[in-house]
Write an enzyme that holds these catalytic residues in place. Structure first.
Site, PDB file in Angstrom:
ATOM      1  N   ARG A 146      74.446  78.911  -0.812  1.00  0.00           N
ATOM      2  CA  ARG A 146      75.899  78.814  -0.743  1.00  0.00           C
ATOM      3  C   ARG A 146      76.480  79.464   0.507  1.00  0.00           C
ATOM      4  NH1 ARG A 146      77.234  74.642  -3.898  1.00  0.00           N
ATOM      5  NH2 ARG A 146      76.658  74.922  -6.076  1.00  0.00           N
ATOM      6  N   SER A 147      75.733  79.438   1.587  1.00  0.00           N
ATOM      7  CA  SER A 147      76.208  80.041   2.832  1.00  0.00           C
ATOM      8  C   SER A 147      77.084  79.112   3.643  1.00  0.00           C
ATOM      9  CB  SER A 147      75.011  80.463   3.691  1.00  0.00           C
ATOM     10  OG  SER A 147      74.233  79.316   4.051  1.00  0.00           O
ATOM     11  N   GLY A 148      77.063  77.810   3.326  1.00  0.00           N
ATOM     12  CA  GLY A 148      77.801  76.832   4.111  1.00  0.00           C
ATOM     13  C   GLY A 148      76.945  76.107   5.125  1.00  0.00           C
ATOM     14  N   LYS A 149      75.623  76.274   5.042  1.00  0.00           N
ATOM     15  CA  LYS A 149      74.740  75.672   6.052  1.00  0.00           C
ATOM     16  C   LYS A 149      74.729  74.145   5.979  1.00  0.00           C
ATOM     17  CE  LYS A 149      70.554  76.582   3.243  1.00  0.00           C
ATOM     18  NZ  LYS A 149      71.295  77.109   2.057  1.00  0.00           N
ATOM     19  N   SER A 150      74.777  73.586   4.780  1.00  0.00           N
ATOM     20  CA  SER A 150      74.799  72.125   4.664  1.00  0.00           C
ATOM     21  C   SER A 150      76.104  71.552   5.197  1.00  0.00           C
ATOM     22  CB  SER A 150      74.602  71.696   3.206  1.00  0.00           C
ATOM     23  OG  SER A 150      73.307  72.016   2.761  1.00  0.00           O
ATOM     24  N   THR A 202      65.496  65.628   0.625  1.00  0.00           N
ATOM     25  CA  THR A 202      64.107  65.986   0.333  1.00  0.00           C
ATOM     26  C   THR A 202      63.911  66.536  -1.076  1.00  0.00           C
ATOM     27  OG1 THR A 202      64.418  68.219   1.188  1.00  0.00           O
ATOM     28  CG2 THR A 202      63.717  66.538   2.765  1.00  0.00           C
ATOM     29  N   HIS A 254      76.791  67.058  -3.218  1.00  0.00           N
ATOM     30  CA  HIS A 254      76.361  66.804  -1.836  1.00  0.00           C
ATOM     31  C   HIS A 254      76.577  65.335  -1.477  1.00  0.00           C
ATOM     32  CE1 HIS A 254      74.240  70.370  -0.083  1.00  0.00           C
ATOM     33  NE2 HIS A 254      74.395  70.793  -1.324  1.00  0.00           N
ATOM     34  N   ARG A 313      79.259  63.603   1.536  1.00  0.00           N
ATOM     35  CA  ARG A 313      78.771  62.913   2.730  1.00  0.00           C
ATOM     36  C   ARG A 313      79.604  61.682   3.034  1.00  0.00           C
ATOM     37  NH1 ARG A 313      73.604  63.755   0.222  1.00  0.00           N
ATOM     38  NH2 ARG A 313      73.373  61.550  -0.253  1.00  0.00           N
ATOM     39  N   GLY A 362      70.205  79.689   6.525  1.00  0.00           N
ATOM     40  CA  GLY A 362      71.196  80.421   5.740  1.00  0.00           C
ATOM     41  C   GLY A 362      70.720  80.626   4.330  1.00  0.00           C
TER      42      GLY A 362
END
Length: 331
Positions: free
Chosen positions: A171-175, A193, A210, A214, A168
Site C-alpha cells: 500500500r505504498s502507492g508503487k502500482s 503476474t 487494480h 487501469r 515499495g
C-alpha cells in the site's frame, strides 16, 4: 491563429480561495486563474457562435481558423478519427491522464501537436509534482496570460528511461506510480503476474480494484512467463509485480521446501530478457529488506530470492525509485 490562455486552472482557480489543503497553501493567490481561452481576439470558448472564416469541430470542442490551424479542447473523451492530427490540443490531465493516451491512439494528437495542460488545481499536491507528471506525459504547462504560437511544432518529447523499477512496501502507492508513468502512451500492455483470487474474496477484490483503475484501452496479459513476454513485446510493458511472479514460480517448481535451482534459472532468464529488451518496461516489486526476518526457512528463502532479483534488475535499469506513502524517492 493566435490562442490566448488568460487562465489555465479548473473551477475557481489554483489555489482555490479559502482552501486549507497543502497544495493550495503552498501557492500565492492567483497563481492560476480559471480557464479562459480567446482565439484571435474574437472567439471565446465555448465555441457556440463563431465569425465567418472559422469552423466549429468535434461537437463544439474544436475550432479551425481561417489559416487552417486546428484546435481541440479535450475536456471529454474524443476518439473520432480526424483527417489529420490537430495542431494544438488543450487537455485536462489530472483526473484521467489516460485521456492523453487515447488522443494519441486516435490520431488526434501527433508528433507535431502542441499538447498543453489546462484545468489545473489542487488535485496535484504541488507545482513540482505537476511538472514531474507532465514531463512523464509529454505535455506542456504554460503560465496564465500565454499566447501560443501555433506556427511552431511541438518541442521534441523528452526521452523516457527504457527500464524503470519501482520498489515499495504494501500500500505504498508503487502500482499507482507505475500506472502514471505510462498513462499517456497510446499502447500499453499490463502484465499481471498474480492469481485471479479464485476462492479468496479479499484477494479477488484487490485484483478487481487494480483492473478497474487501469485505462480501459490497455491490453492485459496474465502470465508467469515474464522473460518470454518481454522478448515478444511490441508495446511498453507494465509488470505488476515481481513479488507475485516470484511466488508463482516458487509454486510452479515446488521450491518452498525443495530444490530452488529452477527458481534461480527463471530469475537468470528474466534478468537476461530485461537487459536485452528494446521496449520500455516499468516493473513494480516489493522492497523486502526493511521488515522482520521471516520465521520460516521458506519465507527467508523467498525474501532472499526477491531481494537478489531486485538488486540485479536495478543494476540493469536506467530509473530506480522507492515509493513511500505515495512519495517518490529516486535511488
Amino acid at each position: 491563429m493566435k490562442l490566448f490562455l488568460a487562465g489555465t486552472a479548473a473551477g475557481t482557480g489554483w489555489p482555490e480561495p479559502g482552501c486549507p489543503c497543502a497544495s493550495c497553501a503552498g501557492l500565492p493567490s492567483g497563481h492560476r486563474r480559471p480557464f479562459e481561452l480567446v482565439v484571435d481576439g474574437v472567439v471565446r470558448f465555448p465555441f457556440d457562435d463563431v465569425p465567418r472564416g472559422y469552423r466549429i469541430l468535434a461537437g463544439g470542442h474544436g475550432l479551425e481558423g481561417p489559416d487552417g490551424t486546428r484546435l481541440l479542447y479535450a475536456a471529454q473523451d474524443t476518439t473520432a478519427a480526424p483527417d489529420a492530427p490537430y495542431d494544438v490540443v488543450l487537455v485536462e490531465p489530472l483526473d484521467r491522464p489516460e485521456r492523453i493516451g487515447l488522443l494519441r491512439r486516435a490520431g488526434l494528437a501527433g508528433d507535431r501537436t502542441q499538447v498543453v495542460a489546462v484545468g489545473l488545481d489542487h488535485r496535484v499536491r504541488s507545482q513540482e509534482e505537476l511538472a514531474r507528471r507532465l514531463a512523464l506525459w509529454r505535455v506542456r504547462a504554460v503560465p496564465d496570460g500565454t499566447t501560443l504560437d501555433t506556427t511552431l511544432p511541438a518541442s521534441p518529447a523528452p526521452e523516457q528511461p527504457r527500464r524503470a523499477l519501482l520498489l515499495g512496501g504494501s500500500r505504498s502507492g508503487k502500482s499507482a506510480e507505475a500506472e502514471l508513468r505510462l498513462a499517456a502512451d497510446p499502447y500499453v500492455t499490463y502484465v499481471a503476474t498474480g492469481s485471479r483470487g479464485e476462492g479468496d474474496g479479499e484477494w479477488a477484490a484487490r485484483v478487481r480494484a487494480h483492473r478497474e483503475r487501469r485505462p480501459a484501452h490497455w491490453a492485459t496479459v496474465e502470465t508467469t512467463d515474464l522473460a518470454g513476454t518481454i522478448r515478444a513485446a511490441t508495446t511498453p510493458l507494465l509488470i505488476d509485480g515481481l513479488g507475485t511472479w516470484l511466488a508463482a514460480v516458487f509454486d510452479e517448481h515446488g521450491a518452498w521446501d525443495g530444490d530452488r535451482a529452477p527458481v534461480d534459472e527463471r530469475c537468470e532468464e528474466l534478468v537476461a530478457a530485461w537487459r536485452g529488451t528494446s521496449r520500455r518496461l516499468v516493473a513494480v516489486s516489493d522492497e523486502v529488506g526493511m521488515g522482520v526476518v521471516p520465521a520460516t526457512a521458506s519465507g527467508r528463502a523467498f525474501r532472499d530470492a526477491l531481494g537478489r532479483l531486485n538488486e540485479r534488475l536495478a543494476a540493469e535499469s536506467e530509473d530506480v525509485a522507492l515509493v513511500v506513502a505515495g512519495r517518490l524517492l529516486r535511488l
